[in-house]
Design a protein around this motif. Structure first.
Motif, mmCIF file in Angstrom:
data_model
loop_
_atom_site.group_PDB
_atom_site.id
_atom_site.type_symbol
_atom_site.label_atom_id
_atom_site.label_comp_id
_atom_site.label_asym_id
_atom_site.label_seq_id
_atom_site.Cartn_x
_atom_site.Cartn_y
_atom_site.Cartn_z
ATOM 1 N N LYS A 5 0.868 -1.168 0.000
ATOM 2 C CA LYS A 5 0.000 0.000 0.000
ATOM 3 C C LYS A 5 0.909 1.223 0.000
ATOM 4 O O LYS A 5 1.980 1.201 0.602
ATOM 5 N N TYR A 6 0.479 2.276 -0.668
ATOM 6 C CA TYR A 6 1.351 3.442 -0.750
ATOM 7 C C TYR A 6 0.529 4.689 -1.026
ATOM 8 O O TYR A 6 -0.599 4.632 -1.530
ATOM 9 N N CYS A 7 1.124 5.829 -0.678
ATOM 10 C CA CYS A 7 0.500 7.121 -0.949
ATOM 11 C C CYS A 7 1.600 8.158 -1.091
ATOM 12 O O CYS A 7 2.537 8.181 -0.299
ATOM 13 N N GLY A 8 1.480 9.004 -2.091
ATOM 14 C CA GLY A 8 2.408 10.103 -2.279
ATOM 15 C C GLY A 8 1.672 11.421 -2.371
ATOM 16 O O GLY A 8 0.572 11.485 -2.935
ATOM 17 N N MET A 9 2.248 12.462 -1.810
ATOM 18 C CA MET A 9 1.652 13.804 -1.849
ATOM 19 C C MET A 9 2.751 14.854 -1.921
ATOM 20 O O MET A 9 3.863 14.629 -1.427
ATOM 21 N N THR A 10 2.425 15.996 -2.511
ATOM 22 C CA THR A 10 3.334 17.138 -2.508
ATOM 23 C C THR A 10 2.557 18.398 -2.189
ATOM 24 O O THR A 10 1.362 18.491 -2.514
ATOM 25 N N ASP A 11 3.222 19.345 -1.541
ATOM 26 C CA ASP A 11 2.561 20.570 -1.087
ATOM 27 C C ASP A 11 3.520 21.739 -1.273
ATOM 28 O O ASP A 11 4.733 21.605 -1.055
ATOM 29 N N ILE A 12 2.997 22.884 -1.641
ATOM 30 C CA ILE A 12 3.828 24.058 -1.911
ATOM 31 C C ILE A 12 4.470 24.631 -0.652
ATOM 32 O O ILE A 12 5.489 25.315 -0.719
ATOM 33 N N GLY A 13 3.914 24.310 0.514
ATOM 34 C CA GLY A 13 4.416 24.888 1.758
ATOM 35 C C GLY A 13 3.812 26.262 2.001
ATOM 36 O O GLY A 13 2.882 26.685 1.316
ATOM 37 N N LEU A 235 1.961 14.214 8.066
ATOM 38 C CA LEU A 235 3.349 14.650 7.900
ATOM 39 C C LEU A 235 3.411 16.042 7.279
ATOM 40 O O LEU A 235 4.117 16.928 7.761
ATOM 41 N N ILE A 236 2.652 16.234 6.214
ATOM 42 C CA ILE A 236 2.698 17.504 5.495
ATOM 43 C C ILE A 236 2.098 18.633 6.327
ATOM 44 O O ILE A 236 2.658 19.735 6.399
ATOM 45 N N ILE A 248 7.038 20.573 0.227
ATOM 46 C CA ILE A 248 7.044 19.354 1.036
ATOM 47 C C ILE A 248 6.494 18.198 0.207
ATOM 48 O O ILE A 248 5.371 18.284 -0.310
ATOM 49 N N THR A 249 7.282 17.141 0.078
ATOM 50 C CA THR A 249 6.839 15.952 -0.652
ATOM 51 C C THR A 249 7.143 14.712 0.174
ATOM 52 O O THR A 249 8.220 14.606 0.772
ATOM 53 N N ALA A 250 6.194 13.781 0.201
ATOM 54 C CA ALA A 250 6.385 12.533 0.946
ATOM 55 C C ALA A 250 5.678 11.392 0.239
ATOM 56 O O ALA A 250 4.546 11.545 -0.230
ATOM 57 N N ILE A 251 6.358 10.261 0.156
ATOM 58 C CA ILE A 251 5.767 9.013 -0.340
ATOM 59 C C ILE A 251 5.964 7.970 0.747
ATOM 60 O O ILE A 251 7.095 7.688 1.154
ATOM 61 N N LEU A 252 4.866 7.396 1.234
ATOM 62 C CA LEU A 252 4.922 6.345 2.246
ATOM 63 C C LEU A 252 4.516 5.018 1.608
ATOM 64 O O LEU A 252 3.461 4.924 0.977
ATOM 65 N N ILE A 253 5.377 4.025 1.766
ATOM 66 C CA ILE A 253 5.158 2.694 1.208
ATOM 67 C C ILE A 253 5.100 1.710 2.362
ATOM 68 O O ILE A 253 6.001 1.674 3.205
ATOM 69 N N CYS A 254 4.041 0.918 2.420
ATOM 70 C CA CYS A 254 3.870 -0.049 3.508
ATOM 71 C C CYS A 254 3.595 -1.438 2.940
ATOM 72 O O CYS A 254 2.845 -1.583 1.970
ATOM 73 N N ARG A 255 4.171 -2.429 3.569
ATOM 74 C CA ARG A 255 3.828 -3.799 3.205
ATOM 75 C C ARG A 255 2.350 -4.044 3.475
ATOM 76 O O ARG A 255 1.812 -3.561 4.475
ATOM 77 N N ASP A 256 1.740 -4.818 2.624
ATOM 78 C CA ASP A 256 0.351 -5.202 2.844
ATOM 79 C C ASP A 256 0.321 -6.280 3.914
ATOM 80 O O ASP A 256 0.716 -7.425 3.688
ATOM 81 N N ARG A 257 -0.080 -5.910 5.108
ATOM 82 C CA ARG A 257 0.073 -6.757 6.286
ATOM 83 C C ARG A 257 -0.549 -8.146 6.184
ATOM 84 O O ARG A 257 0.039 -9.101 6.684
ATOM 85 N N PRO A 258 -1.710 -8.357 5.557
ATOM 86 C CA PRO A 258 -2.265 -9.712 5.525
ATOM 87 C C PRO A 258 -1.326 -10.758 4.943
ATOM 88 O O PRO A 258 -1.383 -11.911 5.322
#
Length: 269
Positions: A5-13, A235-236, A248-258
């Motif tokens: 699972k993952y999500c990425g976002m960017t923000d101008i600040g 985070l942002i 500000i930019t962040a991408i969070l990647i997580c293992r699919d727990r099941p």
């Protein structure tokens, strides 16, 4: 490649007039990658540099795996792919700047993660970062900043706490596109539960300990699950609340727990 699972976002600040960060996340057949670039070089140069860096780097990865699904079958071949992607992105930026005086000196950081059959690898140029959180809760920075303050830290002239407020903390020693060739660092990621890629607009305003608290918070006090998207938004928003002096930019990647337990038993990474 893991189910992730993952999500990425960017923000101008809160202080900048434009967003010179760019990012991409792609999940292909047998591989996955994420990349963040933080541009520099005047009013338009930073936007162009980061966008072109992400575009060309991503295209090399996608085209290589698209033509040959076995491209990442071993460590040597994957490292070759990463070096090729960096070299082609650097060449594209350098050529673009050479053809336009307004873009002279433009460049960008680059941090990326690629996950495929032979494991997970990170590549880094500049001071954008990739962090790892392991299943046991260990949280650490995988990449090493190519920055002036990191150089001073390595020499023992300043401490990490002093680096946070150093007047030259924004000077980077390596960047994509400023020279005919670019040198990157490549890291093998041995074990991870979460990966976080981000620009320095995040890390300049949130301490590592707090970043770890935010991304590892899986449930609210009432016991409701906290989605990955909400953690990235947190985070942002916190970076903005603490000053928001940069994009500000962040991408969070997580293992699919099941499926995590079975996969960890069968594979190294």
């Amino acid at each position: 490649r893991r189910n992730m699972k993952y999500c990425g976002m960017t923000d101008i600040g809160r202080k900048r007039n434009s967003n010179q960060d760019s990012y991409a996340v792609y999940s292909g057949d047998g591989y996955f990658f994420a990349v963040v670039c933080d541009g520099m070089g005047g009013v338009h140069g930073g936007n162009i540099a980061s966008g072109l860096g992400v575009k060309v780097f991503s295209a090399v990865i996608r085209n290589t795996f698209g033509k040959n699904p076995e491209a990442g079958r071993d460590s040597r071949s994957l490292q070759h792919i990463l070096n090729t992607a960096v070299a082609e992105a650097n060449s594209a930026l350098y050529s673009r700047a050479a053809g336009d005086t307004e873009l002279d000196g433009m460049g960008t950081t680059l941090v990326a993660a690629v996950i495929c059959e032979c494991g997970a690898y990170a590549v880094n140029i500049g001071d954008s970062r990739i962090y790892c959180r392991t299943e046991s809760g260990l949280f650490y920075q995988i990449s090493k900043d190519h920055s002036f303050v990191q150089y001073l830290i390595d020499k023992g002239e300043i401490t990490r706490s002093q680096a946070a407020d150093h007047p030259n903390r924004n000077i980077i020693l390596r960047a994509l596109g400023v020279n005919e060739t670019a040198m990157c660092d490549i890291f093998r990621i041995e074990s991870y539960e979460m990966l976080l890629l981000c620009s320095d607009g995040l890390t300049n305003h949130i301490a590592n300990e707090r970043i770890n608290e935010i991304i590892s918070a899986e449930y609210t006090a009432a016991g409701r699950p906290i989605p990955i998207k909400a953690r990235v938004e947190k985070l942002i928003s916190e970076a903005n609340r603490n000053g928001g002096s940069d994009n500000i930019t962040a991408i969070l990647i997580c293992r699919d727990r099941p499926q995590k337990r079975k996969e960890c038993e069968n594979e190294q990474v």
